[in-house]
Scaffold this active site. Structure first.
Site, PDB file in Angstrom:
ATOM      1  N   ILE A  12       6.781  -8.702  11.274  1.00 56.21           N
ATOM      2  CA  ILE A  12       6.004  -9.146  12.449  1.00 56.21           C
ATOM      3  C   ILE A  12       5.921 -10.675  12.478  1.00 56.21           C
ATOM      4  CG2 ILE A  12       3.784  -9.004  13.642  1.00 56.21           C
ATOM      5  CD1 ILE A  12       3.363  -6.286  12.166  1.00 56.21           C
ATOM      6  N   THR A  35       8.562 -12.462  -0.894  1.00 55.27           N
ATOM      7  CA  THR A  35       8.616 -11.253  -1.724  1.00 55.27           C
ATOM      8  C   THR A  35       9.821 -10.442  -1.238  1.00 55.27           C
ATOM      9  OG1 THR A  35       7.365  -9.889  -0.175  1.00 55.27           O
ATOM     10  CG2 THR A  35       6.072 -11.220  -1.745  1.00 55.27           C
ATOM     11  N   TYR A 173      -3.524   0.552   0.296  1.00 56.22           N
ATOM     12  CA  TYR A 173      -3.147  -0.478   1.284  1.00 56.22           C
ATOM     13  C   TYR A 173      -4.272  -0.691   2.295  1.00 56.22           C
ATOM     14  CZ  TYR A 173      -1.313  -2.275   5.702  1.00 56.22           C
ATOM     15  OH  TYR A 173      -1.154  -2.968   6.882  1.00 56.22           O
ATOM     16  N   LYS A 177      -6.712  -3.940   3.075  1.00 57.09           N
ATOM     17  CA  LYS A 177      -6.789  -4.626   4.373  1.00 57.09           C
ATOM     18  C   LYS A 177      -8.238  -4.604   4.894  1.00 57.09           C
ATOM     19  CE  LYS A 177      -3.919  -6.212   6.605  1.00 57.09           C
ATOM     20  NZ  LYS A 177      -3.302  -7.568   6.637  1.00 57.09           N
TER      21      LYS A 177
HETATM   22  P1  NAD Z   1       6.089  -7.328   5.935  1.00 57.03           P
HETATM   23  O1  NAD Z   1       5.900  -6.595   4.657  1.00 57.03           O
HETATM   24  O2  NAD Z   1       7.336  -7.129   6.715  1.00 57.03           O
HETATM   25  O3  NAD Z   1       5.985  -8.907   5.667  1.00 57.03           O
HETATM   26  C1  NAD Z   1       5.009  -9.464   4.829  1.00 57.03           C
HETATM   27  C2  NAD Z   1       5.368 -10.931   4.596  1.00 57.03           C
HETATM   28  O4  NAD Z   1       4.342 -11.504   3.776  1.00 57.03           O
HETATM   29  C3  NAD Z   1       6.701 -11.126   3.862  1.00 57.03           C
HETATM   30  O5  NAD Z   1       7.442 -12.154   4.456  1.00 57.03           O
HETATM   31  C4  NAD Z   1       6.270 -11.513   2.445  1.00 57.03           C
HETATM   32  O6  NAD Z   1       7.216 -12.344   1.784  1.00 57.03           O
HETATM   33  C5  NAD Z   1       4.967 -12.239   2.724  1.00 57.03           C
HETATM   34  N1  NAD Z   1       4.065 -12.215   1.567  1.00 57.03           N
HETATM   35  C6  NAD Z   1       3.695 -11.141   0.833  1.00 57.03           C
HETATM   36  N2  NAD Z   1       2.878 -11.526  -0.172  1.00 57.03           N
HETATM   37  C7  NAD Z   1       2.722 -12.874  -0.043  1.00 57.03           C
HETATM   38  C8  NAD Z   1       1.976 -13.851  -0.767  1.00 57.03           C
HETATM   39  N3  NAD Z   1       1.245 -13.527  -1.844  1.00 57.03           N
HETATM   40  N4  NAD Z   1       2.023 -15.132  -0.343  1.00 57.03           N
HETATM   41  C9  NAD Z   1       2.760 -15.487   0.742  1.00 57.03           C
HETATM   42  N5  NAD Z   1       3.497 -14.616   1.441  1.00 57.03           N
HETATM   43  C10 NAD Z   1       3.472 -13.320   1.062  1.00 57.03           C
HETATM   44  O7  NAD Z   1       4.794  -7.018   6.797  1.00 57.03           O
HETATM   45  P2  NAD Z   1       4.668  -6.780   8.370  1.00 57.03           P
HETATM   46  O8  NAD Z   1       4.984  -5.383   8.671  1.00 57.03           O
HETATM   47  O9  NAD Z   1       5.364  -7.868   9.071  1.00 57.03           O
HETATM   48  O10 NAD Z   1       3.085  -6.963   8.532  1.00 57.03           O
HETATM   49  C11 NAD Z   1       2.533  -8.254   8.721  1.00 57.03           C
HETATM   50  C12 NAD Z   1       1.023  -8.143   8.797  1.00 57.03           C
HETATM   51  O11 NAD Z   1       0.654  -7.299   9.881  1.00 57.03           O
HETATM   52  C13 NAD Z   1       0.377  -7.542   7.553  1.00 57.03           C
HETATM   53  O12 NAD Z   1      -0.817  -8.223   7.313  1.00 57.03           O
HETATM   54  C14 NAD Z   1       0.116  -6.100   7.932  1.00 57.03           C
HETATM   55  O13 NAD Z   1      -0.988  -5.589   7.231  1.00 57.03           O
HETATM   56  C15 NAD Z   1      -0.171  -6.239   9.403  1.00 57.03           C
HETATM   57  N6  NAD Z   1       0.164  -5.052  10.230  1.00 57.03           N
HETATM   58  C16 NAD Z   1       1.399  -4.466  10.133  1.00 57.03           C
HETATM   59  C17 NAD Z   1       1.711  -3.398  10.963  1.00 57.03           C
HETATM   60  C18 NAD Z   1       3.061  -2.721  10.919  1.00 57.03           C
HETATM   61  O14 NAD Z   1       3.233  -1.682  11.569  1.00 57.03           O
HETATM   62  N7  NAD Z   1       4.049  -3.248  10.206  1.00 57.03           N
HETATM   63  C19 NAD Z   1       0.755  -2.938  11.878  1.00 57.03           C
HETATM   64  C20 NAD Z   1      -0.499  -3.557  11.930  1.00 57.03           C
HETATM   65  C21 NAD Z   1      -0.767  -4.629  11.122  1.00 57.03           C
HETATM   66  O1  DAU Z   2      -0.817   1.734  11.546  1.00 60.96           O
HETATM   67  C1  DAU Z   2      -0.395   0.468  11.146  1.00 60.96           C
HETATM   68  C2  DAU Z   2       0.355   0.562   9.839  1.00 60.96           C
HETATM   69  O2  DAU Z   2       1.612   1.167  10.118  1.00 60.96           O
HETATM   70  C3  DAU Z   2       0.552  -0.808   9.176  1.00 60.96           C
HETATM   71  O3  DAU Z   2      -0.692  -1.331   8.835  1.00 60.96           O
HETATM   72  C4  DAU Z   2       1.426  -0.678   7.929  1.00 60.96           C
HETATM   73  O4  DAU Z   2       1.686  -1.965   7.394  1.00 60.96           O
HETATM   74  C5  DAU Z   2       2.741  -0.029   8.326  1.00 60.96           C
HETATM   75  O5  DAU Z   2       3.528   0.178   7.162  1.00 60.96           O
HETATM   76  C6  DAU Z   2       2.490   1.304   9.022  1.00 60.96           C
HETATM   77  O6  DAU Z   2       1.966   2.281   8.095  1.00 60.96           O
HETATM   78  P1  DAU Z   2       2.463   3.801   8.113  1.00 60.96           P
HETATM   79  O7  DAU Z   2       2.205   4.396   6.789  1.00 60.96           O
HETATM   80  O8  DAU Z   2       1.947   4.522   9.302  1.00 60.96           O
HETATM   81  O9  DAU Z   2       4.067   3.558   8.341  1.00 60.96           O
HETATM   82  P2  DAU Z   2       5.339   4.251   7.687  1.00 60.96           P
HETATM   83  O10 DAU Z   2       6.518   3.750   8.456  1.00 60.96           O
HETATM   84  O11 DAU Z   2       5.375   4.106   6.205  1.00 60.96           O
HETATM   85  O12 DAU Z   2       5.123   5.779   8.022  1.00 60.96           O
HETATM   86  C7  DAU Z   2       4.960   6.241   9.365  1.00 60.96           C
HETATM   87  C8  DAU Z   2       4.734   7.729   9.314  1.00 60.96           C
HETATM   88  O13 DAU Z   2       5.957   8.369   8.893  1.00 60.96           O
HETATM   89  C9  DAU Z   2       3.689   8.169   8.309  1.00 60.96           C
HETATM   90  O14 DAU Z   2       2.980   9.283   8.836  1.00 60.96           O
HETATM   91  C10 DAU Z   2       4.498   8.615   7.087  1.00 60.96           C
HETATM   92  C11 DAU Z   2       5.770   9.135   7.698  1.00 60.96           C
HETATM   93  N1  DAU Z   2       6.992   8.962   6.902  1.00 60.96           N
HETATM   94  C12 DAU Z   2       7.284   7.720   6.422  1.00 60.96           C
HETATM   95  C13 DAU Z   2       8.419   7.505   5.680  1.00 60.96           C
HETATM   96  C14 DAU Z   2       8.731   6.126   5.124  1.00 60.96           C
HETATM   97  C15 DAU Z   2       7.853  10.027   6.693  1.00 60.96           C
HETATM   98  O15 DAU Z   2       7.609  11.151   7.155  1.00 60.96           O
HETATM   99  N2  DAU Z   2       8.984   9.820   5.972  1.00 60.96           N
HETATM  100  C16 DAU Z   2       9.303   8.604   5.444  1.00 60.96           C
HETATM  101  O16 DAU Z   2      10.346   8.482   4.746  1.00 60.96           O
END
Ligand code: NAD
Ligand code: DAU
Length: 380
Positions: A12, A35, A173, A177
């Protein structure tokens, strides 16, 4: 304005950085520890842009963070850096506690130390505080980017999460958060640090690390590997295209009210099985199995659809059943709406993974991390 974005090399964060460079005049100070989830190749379009400054800094390092604030004098912080994958947090939570809780605490403290020294908004202090580049106590923002998972989960009949839904996180996780959200709000109430919190639903789109559901399923399917669906695939997520999330974050930073929380979601509730079936349908259309060399040589190996790869596996521990977001606040107060439907966004995403095989291969082989080794062994 200079905006300090933490986690700007992640999924993101990199979308946020690309949008700021492409669509605004702001300068981005990208603070990332790189990371396994951080990938500068996701920023190849903007990496050398004069308004993109990369700082290889871990947010758990107070002194390095302090130097970044002193050097760049940001007008705002957007805090995305985190350990983000639920399954990894179940396997081992230490990094989640360290980065998500301790890292957020240290970032808050560095922000507060910096903010305390900013001039107030009156003309005299601004004049005296020339070094702050026009940033004042009132104009500064600390925007904390969080997740809908802090609210726990819903049954199929529950109304969606609102900003008033009580916190009830389920996984290491989401508990980490939730903890960080509480810290951020405490720094507002106690010290007056001008914070805003956003809680968003599941993101998907280009450049997502292939441990998350959608990219994992796309890439496994293309390799004719099993598509591991947890439990019966009945869990529900509310999907949002990552560019819509990045735009929402920019709206909130620009127009959000200090101290307020905004939920962000895509109004796209789907069961996991529906998502995986949709991916298979798109791949059946865009990259039919019959066209793959290994299949044309062994046509009996698979049926005609990628759906034959779907495999139900053991469920995730503590698996949240359903997430759904009530978007009304951000829609009514800030005028934000998602632009992408799930159908259009998923098609773009599948096409992106088909078109960007170099990015995918370098992530899979680990070669996207070579830059760190090259860059940080210089002279040392
Ligand atoms: P991501 O795992 O793709 O990226 C995380 C980034 O943070 C990476 O670039 C990593 O190198 C950096 N990072 C990790 N630890 C660090 C540290 N100690 N110091 C500096 N940098 C560090 O995560 P994402 O999916 O892009 O999510 C970004 C943010 O949005 C997170 O806070 C997550 O909780 C939140 N979020 C994600 C989702 C989702 O669906 N992916 C949804 C809602 C909120
Ligand atoms: O809701 C927001 C969150 O969405 C973010 O805060 C997290 O950072 C992000 O990782 C995501 O969490 P989820 O656990 O929902 O996402 P994930 O893609 O890991 O899984 C989505 C759904 O799919 C969940 O119900 C678990 C299921 N799943 C996931 C994987 C990786 C499977 O069934 N098979 C899989 O192999």
């Amino acid at each position: 304005m200079k905006i300090l974005v933490t986690g700007g090399a992640g999924f993101i964060g990199s979308a946020v950085v690309r949008q700021f460079i492409a669509e605004t005049e702001h300068t981005v100070i990208n603070v990332d520890a790189l990371t396994y989830a951080g990938n500068l190749e996701s920023l190849s379009d903007v990496r050398d842009h004069p308004r993109h400054i990369f700082e290889h800094v871990d947010i758990t390092n107070h002194d390095s963070l302090t130097s970044v604030f002193q050097k760049h004098q940001p007008g705002a912080v957007m805090h995305l850096a985190a350990e983000s994958h639920v399954d990894r947090s179940i396997d081992g939570s230490a990094e989640f506690i360290n980065t998500n809780i301790v890292g957020t605490y240290l970032l808050l403290e560095c922000s507060r130390e910096y903010w305390n020294r900013l001039p107030a908004n009156d003309r005299q202090s601004v004049a005296k505080g020339e070094k702050s580049g026009g940033v004042t106590k009132e104009s500064f923002r600390f925007h904390h980017i969080s997740t809908d998972e802090v609210y726990g989960d819903l049954t199929v009949n529950d109304p969606p999460f609102t900003e008033e839904t009580p916190y009830a996180p389920s996984s290491p996780y989401s508990a980490s958060k939730a903890s960080s959200d509480h810290l951020v709000r405490a720094w507002y109430r106690t010290y007056g640090l001008p914070i805003i919190v956003t809680n968003c639903s599941n993101n998907y789109g280009p450049y997502q690390f292939p441990e998350k559901l959608i990219p994992l399923m796309i890439l496994n399917a293309l390799d004719c590997k099993p598509l591991p669906v947890y439990g019966r695939g009945e869990n529900i997520r509310d999907w949002l295209y990552v560019e819509d999330h990045a735009r929402a974050l920019r709206y909130v930073l620009a127009h959000g009210v200090v101290g307020r929380t905004y939920n962000i979601g895509g109004l796209n509730e789907k069961t996991n099985l529906e998502v995986v079936n949709s991916i298979c349908d798109l791949l059946d259309e865009l990259r039919p199995l019959s066209g793959l060399p290994e299949i044309s040589q062994a046509p009996d190996k698979l049926s005609k659809s990628y759906k034959s790869l779907i495999t139900f596996v053991t469920d995730r521990l503590g698996h949240d059943h359903r997430y759904a977001i009530d978007n009304s606040r951000i829609a009514n107060e800030l005028g934000w709406q998602p632009l992408e439907s799930f159908e259009t966004g998923l098609r773009k995403t599948v096409q992106w993974y088909l078109d960007n095989t170099t990015w995918v291969e370098r992530v899979r082989l680990g070669t996207y991390r070579d830059w760190i080794a090259t860059e940080y062994t210089k002279g040392g």
